[in-house]
Design a protein around this motif. Structure first.
Motif, short mmCIF file in Angstrom:
data_model
loop_
_atom_site.label_atom_id
_atom_site.label_comp_id
_atom_site.label_asym_id
_atom_site.label_seq_id
_atom_site.Cartn_x
_atom_site.Cartn_y
_atom_site.Cartn_z
N LYS A 371 39.66 11.50 51.72
CA LYS A 371 39.47 12.16 50.44
C LYS A 371 38.30 11.51 49.69
N PHE A 432 40.35 21.76 44.78
CA PHE A 432 39.16 21.05 45.25
C PHE A 432 37.92 21.81 44.78
N GLU A 503 40.75 24.99 54.00
CA GLU A 503 40.10 24.94 52.69
C GLU A 503 38.93 25.92 52.64
N ASP A 625 37.23 16.47 46.41
CA ASP A 625 38.59 16.54 45.89
C ASP A 625 38.56 16.47 44.37
N SER A 626 39.45 17.23 43.73
CA SER A 626 39.45 17.28 42.26
C SER A 626 40.32 16.21 41.63
#
Length: 627
Positions: A371, A432, A503, A625-626
């Motif tokens: 990540k 994301f 994703e 990644d958020s």
């Protein structure tokens, strides 16, 4: 497969011929020849032809020559394929036969296998003669006519319709020196294949890496190969006997035998087509006082039972098993006979049926993607994708062949127990960020200027750039000719990573299962149209089709360049999942790398080394990644 990790070490960037051969020798006694396969199924991903893909093998032709020399130093002959259908990629200046023969001569190879060919045609034979470089020609399929047996010295044998009574090889019958290698790549039970081979005195194609699906030969059949091979090699010339006679009379039901006579010796091969053991008297032969009899399978001399002018030979043949009897004349003893008998005596102490015939797929792992740190400010050029708690992920491989389960030509997603090519899975996807567009030449140049990045294997790296930069007018085209590792290096520099397959698909598809980013209609004005020429144009600018946005506003997802996502690996192979398809569609054959324009489809791209993996139609985009 050139992509096999026992053959080429992608970590240390070198061919490992010794490791490859040692493994085969340990498991089933080794091989006599090898077919190196660097082409299908990746050929057609761009317009590189079969010659280009061979030239792109790691280390180039100098290293390939050494690899071939390493095989030959171990007594193994080397073949390369003829892709006779390869007329949709880059043109060559001479005829295919002349070009391939010259290449084989340059590399020092021994032969060529004609993929899908009904006999390797006479023009290849003539080209070989003109070059004064003899090559063993071996078609994959049967011969177009029997005259072709004059120059086709070998062939693959597809004996798929097996019956209780074993079939006879017509080509071996007409030309005893013609070598057939029985081929049945998807089979797990090898009994029919090996018994038919032994009955005909022909070879076996031990194909285990099938487009990076590992169909390992189970122990029972591996041991049978070891023993058959040991007998073959003990008497190498007798199998081409011009007086070969199949179906000689025997004494027990279910047992079939062939006779291979020579001037001073004869070998009889036996197979038991029944599951029950056949013990006791097996065959009656004319009595000759000067003859001796040896049970080659069990490794000892046999004393015959004399009945007038006949003798009876008794020996055991286990269920679905084999035997071989050597008869020598006038006290003649073949060289190395005692060594062979000693070896076979040791091997036969254990029955074949005591070895396991079980098969299971080797596990495949997805390569982890670490990540990223979440962003601390608004990200320019990226789109935030909301979390999905119930995403219906459907993944359908477009690979041309290999539907058999559990031998499917696919990948083993993290939630699966074996590789498969098609599946559905409900999953949660955290929020994301994803690049709005694929990484462009201009963006990759910034990375190059900042890091001075240069890969260890730099063949084909940024092949379409000149003097370290992209061509005028191509700044906004997606960067291509980058390997998976090149893309990862860029992503790491940018504080990002490559997307997982699901994703990428979710960002392109949303939650309604649509086939295209804009809906379910294949609208020609929303993505680049296919290039079906052999010359292949460049990609279009990433912003050229503003109407092709996904529900989240992600652009240039389909029909421009393939995009790297996940990598999968097992003990023998590596492959990558490509999404989005590309603008290039090679024509003239259905065997080229197929497109996958629909969002629920993927292409499985075999990985070997960056030099071969890089392509004119593969780019990438990054995610972050958020949280």
């Amino acid at each position: 497969m050139a992509h096999d990790r026992y053959f080429y070490d992608p970590v240390n960037h070198k061919y490992t011929v010794t490791r490859y051969l040692t493994d085969l020798k340990k498991r089933y006694g080794g091989i006599d020849a090898v077919l190196i396969w660097p082409t299908y199924p990746n050929i057609g991903v761009d317009n590189r032809n079969q010659f280009d893909l061979t030239a792109d093998l790691p280390g180039g032709k100098k290293t390939v020559r050494q690899m071939i020399a390493d095989f030959r130093a171990n007594g193994v002959r080397v073949f390369f394929p003829i892709m006779i259908w390869d007329h949709g990629t880059r043109r060559i200046k001479m005829s295919m036969p002349n070009a391939l023969v010259k290449e084989m001569k340059d590399l020092g190879a021994d032969g060529m296998n004609g993929d899908t060919m009904l006999g390797v045609s006479d023009d290849f034979y003539q080209a070989s003669k003109n070059e004064n470089y003899p090559l063993a020609l071996q078609p994959e399929l049967s011969l177009g006519n029997l005259k072709m047996i004059e120059w086709n010295r070998l062939s693959w044998g597809y004996f798929f319709n097996y019956e209780y009574m074993p079939g006879v090889s017509v080509y071996r019958w007409f030309e005893p020196k013609h070598q057939v290698n029985i081929t049945n790549r998807w089979a797990v039970n090898k009994t029919d294949d090996l018994q038919t081979a032994f009955f005909n005195g022909i070879g076996y194609n031990s194909w285990e890496n099938v487009w990076t699906v590992w169909n390992q030969i189970p122990d029972r059949y591996a041991e049978a190969i070891r023993r058959i091979s040991s007998i073959y090699k003990a008497l190498p010339d007798i199998w081409a006997s011009k007086d070969w006679e199949p179906y000689i009379p025997v004494l027990q039901r279910g047992v079939f035998a062939s006779k291979f006579p020579d001037r001073d010796k004869t070998v009889y091969t036996f197979i038991n087509r029944d599951s029950t053991d056949a013990n006791g008297a097996q065959i009656t032969l004319p009595y000759h006082k000067s003859e001796k009899y040896y049970d080659l399978w069990n490794g000892h001399e046999i004393k015959p039972e004399i009945k007038g002018d006949k003798i009876v030979l008794s020996f055991p043949i286990e269920g679905y098993g084999y035997s071989a009897i050597l008869v020598t004349k006038n006290g003649m003893t073949p060289a190395n006979l005692n060594a062979t008998l000693s070896k076979m005596s040791g091997l036969s102490k254990r029955t074949l049926k005591s070895y396991s015939a079980d098969w299971k797929p080797i596990p495949q792992q997805i390569i982890p993607i670490a990540k990223t740190k979440p962003p601390v400010k608004t990200l320019e050029g990226m789109v935030k994708i909301p979390a999905a708690s119930n995403y219906q992920f459907e993944s359908i491989g477009v690979m041309i062949e290999g539907n058999e389960l559990p031998l499917a030509v696919g990948v083993q997603h993290p939630w699966e127990c074996h590789p498969s090519r098609t599946q559905k899975h409900t999953m949660e996807i955290p929020s994301f960020y994803i690049d709005k567009y694929p990484v462009t030449n201009k963006e990759f140049k910034r990375f190059m200027d900042a890091t001075k990045y240069h890969p260890l294997d730099d063949h084909n790296f940024l092949k379409d750039w000149v003097n370290g930069t992209y061509l005028l007018g191509t700044a906004d085209q997606p960067v291509t000719w980058v390997s998976l590792d090149d893309a990862r290096a860029y992503a790491k520099w940018a504080g990002k990573r490559l997307p997982h397959e699901w994703e990428w698909q979710y960002a392109a598809q949303g939650t309604d299962g649509r086939l295209y980013p804009w809906g379910n209609d294949k609208s020609a004005d929303k993505f680049p149209q296919p290039d079906t020429t052999r010359d292949m144009r460049r990609p279009t600018n990433v912003n050229a089709y503003p109407n092709g946005a996904s529900p989240f506003g992600v652009m240039d997802l389909l029909g421009n360049v393939w995009q790297w996502t996940d990598e999968y690996a097992d003990e023998h192979s590596r492959s990558a999942i490509l999404k989005g398809s590309s603008y290039y569609h090679a024509q003239t054959s259905g065997w080229y790398f197929p497109p996958a324009l629909e969002l629920n489809k993927y292409g499985k791209y075999l990985l070997m080394a960056p030099s071969l993996d890089r392509a004119a139609t593969i780019g990438f985009r990054c995610v972050m990644d958020s949280n």
